[in-house]
Design a protein around this motif. Structure first.
Motif, mmCIF file in Angstrom:
data_model
loop_
_atom_site.group_PDB
_atom_site.id
_atom_site.type_symbol
_atom_site.label_atom_id
_atom_site.label_comp_id
_atom_site.label_asym_id
_atom_site.label_seq_id
_atom_site.Cartn_x
_atom_site.Cartn_y
_atom_site.Cartn_z
ATOM 1 N N GLU A 139 28.439 23.484 16.090
ATOM 2 C CA GLU A 139 28.671 24.582 17.131
ATOM 3 C C GLU A 139 29.095 25.790 16.269
ATOM 4 O O GLU A 139 29.064 26.910 16.730
ATOM 5 C CB GLU A 139 29.725 24.147 17.860
ATOM 6 C CG GLU A 139 29.512 22.938 19.022
ATOM 7 C CD GLU A 139 30.431 22.323 19.543
ATOM 8 O OE1 GLU A 139 31.246 23.137 20.565
ATOM 9 O OE2 GLU A 139 31.138 21.216 19.219
ATOM 10 N N ILE A 140 29.666 25.571 15.024
ATOM 11 C CA ILE A 140 29.993 26.751 13.881
ATOM 12 C C ILE A 140 29.479 26.214 12.666
ATOM 13 O O ILE A 140 29.824 25.136 12.259
ATOM 14 C CB ILE A 140 31.597 27.121 14.206
ATOM 15 C CG1 ILE A 140 31.909 28.163 13.316
ATOM 16 C CG2 ILE A 140 32.365 25.778 13.821
ATOM 17 C CD1 ILE A 140 33.142 28.419 13.545
ATOM 18 N N LEU A 141 28.815 27.249 11.961
ATOM 19 C CA LEU A 141 28.834 27.260 10.611
ATOM 20 C C LEU A 141 29.697 28.051 9.882
ATOM 21 O O LEU A 141 29.896 29.260 10.034
ATOM 22 C CB LEU A 141 27.322 27.743 10.297
ATOM 23 C CG LEU A 141 26.078 26.830 10.557
ATOM 24 C CD1 LEU A 141 24.779 27.889 10.714
ATOM 25 C CD2 LEU A 141 25.983 25.814 9.522
ATOM 26 N N ILE A 142 30.290 27.508 8.976
ATOM 27 C CA ILE A 142 31.133 28.082 7.912
ATOM 28 C C ILE A 142 30.755 28.308 6.485
ATOM 29 O O ILE A 142 30.373 27.273 5.834
ATOM 30 C CB ILE A 142 32.534 27.363 8.000
ATOM 31 C CG1 ILE A 142 33.056 27.398 9.566
ATOM 32 C CG2 ILE A 142 33.637 27.920 7.030
ATOM 33 C CD1 ILE A 142 34.530 26.701 9.453
ATOM 34 N N LEU A 143 30.458 29.340 6.120
ATOM 35 C CA LEU A 143 29.739 29.754 4.788
ATOM 36 C C LEU A 143 30.762 30.449 4.038
ATOM 37 O O LEU A 143 31.031 31.666 4.134
ATOM 38 C CB LEU A 143 28.395 30.693 5.215
ATOM 39 C CG LEU A 143 27.557 29.899 6.290
ATOM 40 C CD1 LEU A 143 26.385 31.113 6.360
ATOM 41 C CD2 LEU A 143 26.949 28.630 5.756
ATOM 42 N N ASP A 144 31.136 29.742 2.558
ATOM 43 C CA ASP A 144 32.234 30.429 1.846
ATOM 44 C C ASP A 144 31.334 31.211 0.704
ATOM 45 O O ASP A 144 31.092 30.387 -0.148
ATOM 46 C CB ASP A 144 33.245 29.309 1.479
ATOM 47 C CG ASP A 144 34.204 29.825 0.606
ATOM 48 O OD1 ASP A 144 34.647 31.172 0.586
ATOM 49 O OD2 ASP A 144 35.337 29.118 0.362
ATOM 50 N N GLU A 145 31.420 32.390 0.858
ATOM 51 C CA GLU A 145 30.574 33.173 -0.194
ATOM 52 C C GLU A 145 29.109 32.477 -0.503
ATOM 53 O O GLU A 145 28.948 32.086 -1.710
ATOM 54 C CB GLU A 145 31.465 33.320 -1.343
ATOM 55 C CG GLU A 145 32.807 34.078 -0.893
ATOM 56 C CD GLU A 145 33.309 35.032 -2.133
ATOM 57 O OE1 GLU A 145 32.349 35.423 -2.973
ATOM 58 O OE2 GLU A 145 34.361 35.179 -2.219
ATOM 59 N N PRO A 146 28.415 32.357 0.519
ATOM 60 C CA PRO A 146 27.020 31.533 0.258
ATOM 61 C C PRO A 146 26.088 32.042 -0.762
ATOM 62 O O PRO A 146 25.025 31.555 -1.038
ATOM 63 C CB PRO A 146 26.383 31.397 1.665
ATOM 64 C CG PRO A 146 27.038 32.590 2.308
ATOM 65 C CD PRO A 146 28.441 32.929 1.889
ATOM 66 N N THR A 147 26.349 33.525 -0.922
ATOM 67 C CA THR A 147 25.251 34.351 -1.857
ATOM 68 C C THR A 147 25.750 34.256 -3.239
ATOM 69 O O THR A 147 25.021 35.225 -3.955
ATOM 70 C CB THR A 147 24.836 35.476 -0.941
ATOM 71 O OG1 THR A 147 25.956 36.248 -0.938
ATOM 72 C CG2 THR A 147 23.996 35.180 0.334
ATOM 73 N N GLN A 148 26.868 33.886 -3.582
ATOM 74 C CA GLN A 148 27.328 34.104 -4.890
ATOM 75 C C GLN A 148 26.314 33.744 -6.171
ATOM 76 O O GLN A 148 25.775 32.663 -5.919
ATOM 77 C CB GLN A 148 28.523 33.355 -5.000
ATOM 78 C CG GLN A 148 29.579 33.876 -6.082
ATOM 79 C CD GLN A 148 30.918 33.062 -6.129
ATOM 80 O OE1 GLN A 148 30.944 31.858 -6.152
ATOM 81 N NE2 GLN A 148 31.827 33.820 -5.924
ATOM 82 N N GLY A 149 26.146 34.734 -6.771
ATOM 83 C CA GLY A 149 25.041 34.458 -7.940
ATOM 84 C C GLY A 149 23.690 34.731 -7.361
ATOM 85 O O GLY A 149 22.755 34.575 -8.315
ATOM 86 N N THR A 169 19.868 28.468 17.407
ATOM 87 C CA THR A 169 20.840 27.267 17.851
ATOM 88 C C THR A 169 21.943 27.814 18.588
ATOM 89 O O THR A 169 22.571 26.998 19.298
ATOM 90 C CB THR A 169 21.478 26.550 16.508
ATOM 91 O OG1 THR A 169 22.284 27.521 16.195
ATOM 92 C CG2 THR A 169 20.081 26.266 15.391
ATOM 93 N N GLY A 170 22.312 29.157 18.590
ATOM 94 C CA GLY A 170 23.567 29.362 19.448
ATOM 95 C C GLY A 170 24.769 29.147 18.694
ATOM 96 O O GLY A 170 25.971 29.394 19.089
ATOM 97 N N ALA A 171 24.698 28.645 17.300
ATOM 98 C CA ALA A 171 25.937 28.277 16.618
ATOM 99 C C ALA A 171 26.822 29.855 16.295
ATOM 100 O O ALA A 171 26.077 30.531 15.940
ATOM 101 C CB ALA A 171 25.589 27.450 15.257
ATOM 102 N N ALA A 172 27.961 29.581 16.340
ATOM 103 C CA ALA A 172 28.949 30.413 15.637
ATOM 104 C C ALA A 172 28.779 30.532 14.165
ATOM 105 O O ALA A 172 28.372 29.469 13.665
ATOM 106 C CB ALA A 172 30.400 30.448 16.163
ATOM 107 N N VAL A 173 28.863 31.546 13.569
ATOM 108 C CA VAL A 173 28.829 31.616 12.108
ATOM 109 C C VAL A 173 30.109 32.460 11.592
ATOM 110 O O VAL A 173 30.468 33.490 11.969
ATOM 111 C CB VAL A 173 27.706 32.358 11.489
ATOM 112 C CG1 VAL A 173 27.531 32.309 10.145
ATOM 113 C CG2 VAL A 173 26.312 31.679 12.142
#
Length: 257
Positions: A139-149, A169-173
């Motif tokens: 229901e929620i995607l949590i991305l911690d600096e996903p594009t580092q590098g 999907t309707g998921a929060a991000v």
């Protein structure tokens, strides 16, 4: 519908206060980005929201049975450890070959299930991590600096993918980033953090705020500005949160860590 809410959240590491009196909420379907300099407590906030960091003060509430897909800031894969992409996708919950391939195809890396995790490029690894997060049907995607590098084209492609996933999907991000400008188009709301919530609002609002510009060495461009933004909390932490718009001048209070 609020998925996660923090009220008066403070987190300490030893004797150091890393986060102080943070109010935060994310609702179903929205994309929220947390920005701030190194040491501002961004990753600590994420870890507290998902229950990996205890609160010294305040509380975090999550909706019952909340499904969370988490993409960590770093994943170190030992080159000596044999681990295929397909095997990684079945950790900790086994998924079928069809589910695994569908997730890889959705994140733009079809057919790499037999490859070793240690041999993936940075962009491939981030997409595999996102595929694994999607397999829990979050229901929620949590991305911690996903594009580092990643390089700029890789960053742009990844954030476009995140927007597509949210739409489908309707998921929060909830994303963490150093750089507001690379996530401008992908964010509904931005929170500027420096040990406390400095300011928040629409990306265009925060990018012009004196606090944001001071934190990132951009200059204020003149007198202290007033800007409009929405609080999703009240100022009496014993009361019930509510949203309201008001003019707010953004001033630097100093970080605790």
């Amino acid at each position: 519908m609020t998925l996660i809410e923090a009220r008066g959240l403070s987190v300490r590491h030893g004797g150091v206060t890393v986060l102080k009196n943070v109010d935060f909420a994310i609702r179903k379907g929205e994309i929220v980005t947390v920005v701030g300099p190194n040491g501002s407590g961004k990753s600590t906030l994420i870890r507290a929201l998902i229950g990996l960091e205890p609160a010294a003060e305040g509380r975090v509430e999550r909706s019952a049975g909340l499904g969370i897909g988490y993409v960590p800031q770093r994943l170190h894969i030992d080159a000596a450890l044999p681990m295929t992409v397909r095997r990684f996708l079945s950790l900790p919950r086994r998924v079928s070959d069809a589910e695994a391939e569908a997730a890889l195809a959705r994140t733009g890396v079809p057919g790499i299930g037999a490859q070793q995790m240690a041999g993936l490029s940075g962009g491939q690894l981030q997409r595999v991590l996102l595929a694994r997060a999607l397999l829990v049907r979050p229901e929620i995607l949590i991305l911690d600096e996903p594009t580092q590098g990643l390089d700029q084209p890789g960053i742009a492609a990844f954030y476009l993918l995140v927007e597509e996933v949210r739409a489908e999907t309707g998921a929060a991000v909830l994303m963490v980033s150093h750089d507001l400008h690379v996530v401008m188009s992908a964010s509904d709301r931005v929170i500027c953090l420096n040990g406390h919530v400095c300011c928040e609002g629409a990306p265009q609002v925060v990018s012009a705020a004196p606090e944001y510009r001071a934190l990132f060495g951009l200059g204020t461009g003149g007198a202290l500005a007033l800007y409009r933004h929405t609080h999703d909390h009240d100022h009496d932490h014993g009361g019930h949160g509510h949203a309201h718009d008001h003019d707010h001048s953004c001033r630097h209070e100093g970080a605790d860590a």
